[in-house]
Scaffold this motif. Structure first.
Motif, short mmCIF file in Angstrom:
data_model
loop_
_atom_site.label_atom_id
_atom_site.label_comp_id
_atom_site.label_asym_id
_atom_site.label_seq_id
_atom_site.Cartn_x
_atom_site.Cartn_y
_atom_site.Cartn_z
N VAL A 1 0.83 -1.21 0.00
CA VAL A 1 0.00 0.00 0.00
C VAL A 1 0.86 1.26 0.00
O VAL A 1 0.55 2.23 -0.69
N VAL A 2 1.97 1.25 0.74
CA VAL A 2 2.85 2.41 0.76
C VAL A 2 3.55 2.56 -0.59
O VAL A 2 3.66 3.66 -1.12
N SER A 3 3.99 1.44 -1.15
CA SER A 3 4.64 1.48 -2.46
C SER A 3 3.70 2.04 -3.52
O SER A 3 4.10 2.85 -4.35
N CYS A 4 2.45 1.62 -3.49
CA CYS A 4 1.46 2.15 -4.44
C CYS A 4 1.26 3.65 -4.24
O CYS A 4 1.26 4.42 -5.20
N ALA A 5 1.11 4.07 -2.98
CA ALA A 5 0.89 5.49 -2.69
C ALA A 5 2.07 6.33 -3.16
O ALA A 5 1.87 7.42 -3.72
N GLU A 6 3.29 5.84 -2.97
CA GLU A 6 4.47 6.58 -3.41
C GLU A 6 4.51 6.76 -4.92
O GLU A 6 5.10 7.70 -5.43
N ARG A 7 3.89 5.85 -5.65
CA ARG A 7 3.90 5.90 -7.11
C ARG A 7 2.62 6.51 -7.69
O ARG A 7 2.42 6.52 -8.89
N GLY A 8 1.75 6.99 -6.81
CA GLY A 8 0.52 7.61 -7.27
C GLY A 8 -0.55 6.62 -7.71
O GLY A 8 -1.51 7.00 -8.38
N LEU A 9 -0.40 5.36 -7.33
CA LEU A 9 -1.39 4.34 -7.67
C LEU A 9 -2.39 4.19 -6.53
O LEU A 9 -2.00 4.16 -5.36
N LYS A 10 -3.66 4.09 -6.85
CA LYS A 10 -4.68 3.91 -5.82
C LYS A 10 -4.77 2.43 -5.46
O LYS A 10 -4.86 1.58 -6.34
N SER A 11 -4.72 2.15 -4.18
CA SER A 11 -4.85 0.76 -3.74
C SER A 11 -6.15 0.59 -2.97
O SER A 11 -6.60 1.48 -2.26
N HIS A 12 -6.75 -0.57 -3.15
CA HIS A 12 -7.95 -0.97 -2.43
C HIS A 12 -7.57 -2.22 -1.66
O HIS A 12 -7.18 -3.22 -2.25
N LEU A 13 -7.67 -2.15 -0.34
CA LEU A 13 -7.30 -3.29 0.49
C LEU A 13 -8.54 -3.89 1.13
O LEU A 13 -9.37 -3.16 1.67
N LEU A 14 -8.65 -5.19 1.04
CA LEU A 14 -9.73 -5.89 1.69
C LEU A 14 -9.12 -6.63 2.87
O LEU A 14 -8.37 -7.59 2.70
N LEU A 15 -9.41 -6.14 4.07
CA LEU A 15 -8.81 -6.66 5.29
C LEU A 15 -9.77 -7.60 6.01
O LEU A 15 -10.94 -7.26 6.23
N ARG A 16 -9.28 -8.76 6.39
CA ARG A 16 -10.11 -9.77 7.04
C ARG A 16 -10.47 -9.34 8.45
O ARG A 16 -9.62 -8.92 9.23
N CYS B 1 15.32 -9.35 -9.45
CA CYS B 1 14.59 -8.72 -8.35
C CYS B 1 14.31 -7.26 -8.64
O CYS B 1 14.03 -6.49 -7.74
N GLU B 2 14.42 -6.86 -9.89
CA GLU B 2 14.07 -5.50 -10.27
C GLU B 2 12.55 -5.37 -10.23
O GLU B 2 11.83 -6.32 -10.53
N PRO B 3 12.02 -4.19 -9.87
CA PRO B 3 10.57 -4.03 -9.82
C PRO B 3 9.95 -4.17 -11.19
O PRO B 3 10.54 -3.81 -12.20
N LEU B 4 8.76 -4.76 -11.22
CA LEU B 4 8.01 -4.87 -12.48
C LEU B 4 7.58 -3.49 -12.93
O LEU B 4 7.28 -2.63 -12.11
N ASP B 5 7.55 -3.27 -14.22
CA ASP B 5 7.05 -2.01 -14.77
C ASP B 5 5.52 -2.09 -14.78
O ASP B 5 4.92 -2.50 -15.76
N VAL B 6 4.92 -1.73 -13.66
CA VAL B 6 3.47 -1.86 -13.50
C VAL B 6 2.72 -1.03 -14.52
O VAL B 6 1.72 -1.46 -15.07
N TYR B 7 3.24 0.15 -14.82
CA TYR B 7 2.57 1.01 -15.79
C TYR B 7 2.51 0.35 -17.16
O TYR B 7 1.50 0.38 -17.83
N LYS B 8 3.61 -0.29 -17.56
CA LYS B 8 3.66 -0.97 -18.85
C LYS B 8 2.60 -2.06 -18.90
O LYS B 8 1.85 -2.18 -19.86
N TYR B 9 2.53 -2.88 -17.86
CA TYR B 9 1.56 -3.97 -17.84
C TYR B 9 0.13 -3.45 -17.74
O TYR B 9 -0.77 -4.00 -18.34
N ALA B 10 -0.07 -2.40 -16.97
CA ALA B 10 -1.42 -1.84 -16.82
C ALA B 10 -1.93 -1.33 -18.16
O ALA B 10 -3.10 -1.48 -18.49
#
Length: 163
Positions: A5-20, A90-99
């Protein structure tokens, strides 16, 4: 979860967490971090029991009629099968490319019991072994809270690979 969630926030991505479970009266620790950095929803344990179905339904709601959904494990599997060398990347995936090329909403399943979690732990050991963190010569102990055992396996595999 908190790292995601922090990694997403740092990159400007909105995260939705479903917590048990039920939302605690006072938010602390991971729950507080989740609420501060993402759209966290507490889900009754009865609904959470069918985790994959619950995640898929929520992702469809987030994607709406014009969006689409993919599982992170599918992206990772496709990425790993295209690697030519036997070296773990172990390099981060290019999430923007895949999205852009695949889907708009990415589902990350919980826990370390799958490929994503295992690779995350392996990369954690690689990161920790850098000279400016712990290095390879300094001995240290790791305390593991292991439910599925995947965390322990990942730690051990990477430690063996690093010598």
């Amino acid at each position: 979860m908190a790292a995601m969630v922090v990694s997403c926030a740092e990159r400007g991505l909105k995260s939705h967490l479903l917590l048990r479970g039920e939302q605690p009266e006072i938010l602390i620790g991971y729950n507080l971090i989740s609420m501060l950095h993402g759209n966290a929803i507490f889900v009754p344990r009865s609904l959470y029991a069918k985790r994959e179905e619950m995640l898929a339904k929520h992702a469809d709601l987030v994607a709406g009629g014009s969006g689409s959904v993919v599982w992170l494990s599918d992206i990772l599997e496709a990425s790993l099968t295209t690697q030519i060398s036997g070296k773990l990347n172990c390099e981060p995936l290019d999430v923007y490319k895949y999205a852009e090329s695949l889907k708009r909403v990415v589902i990350v399943n919980e826990g370390g019991g799958d490929t994503v979690g295992l690779l995350g732990v392996i990369c954690l050991v690689q990161y920790s072994s850098q000279n400016h963190v712990f290095g390879k010569e300094q001995a240290f102990k790791i305390v593991v809270d292991g439910g599925t055992g995947t965390t322990t396996i990942g730690l051990g595999l990477r430690a063996v690979c690093l010598g």
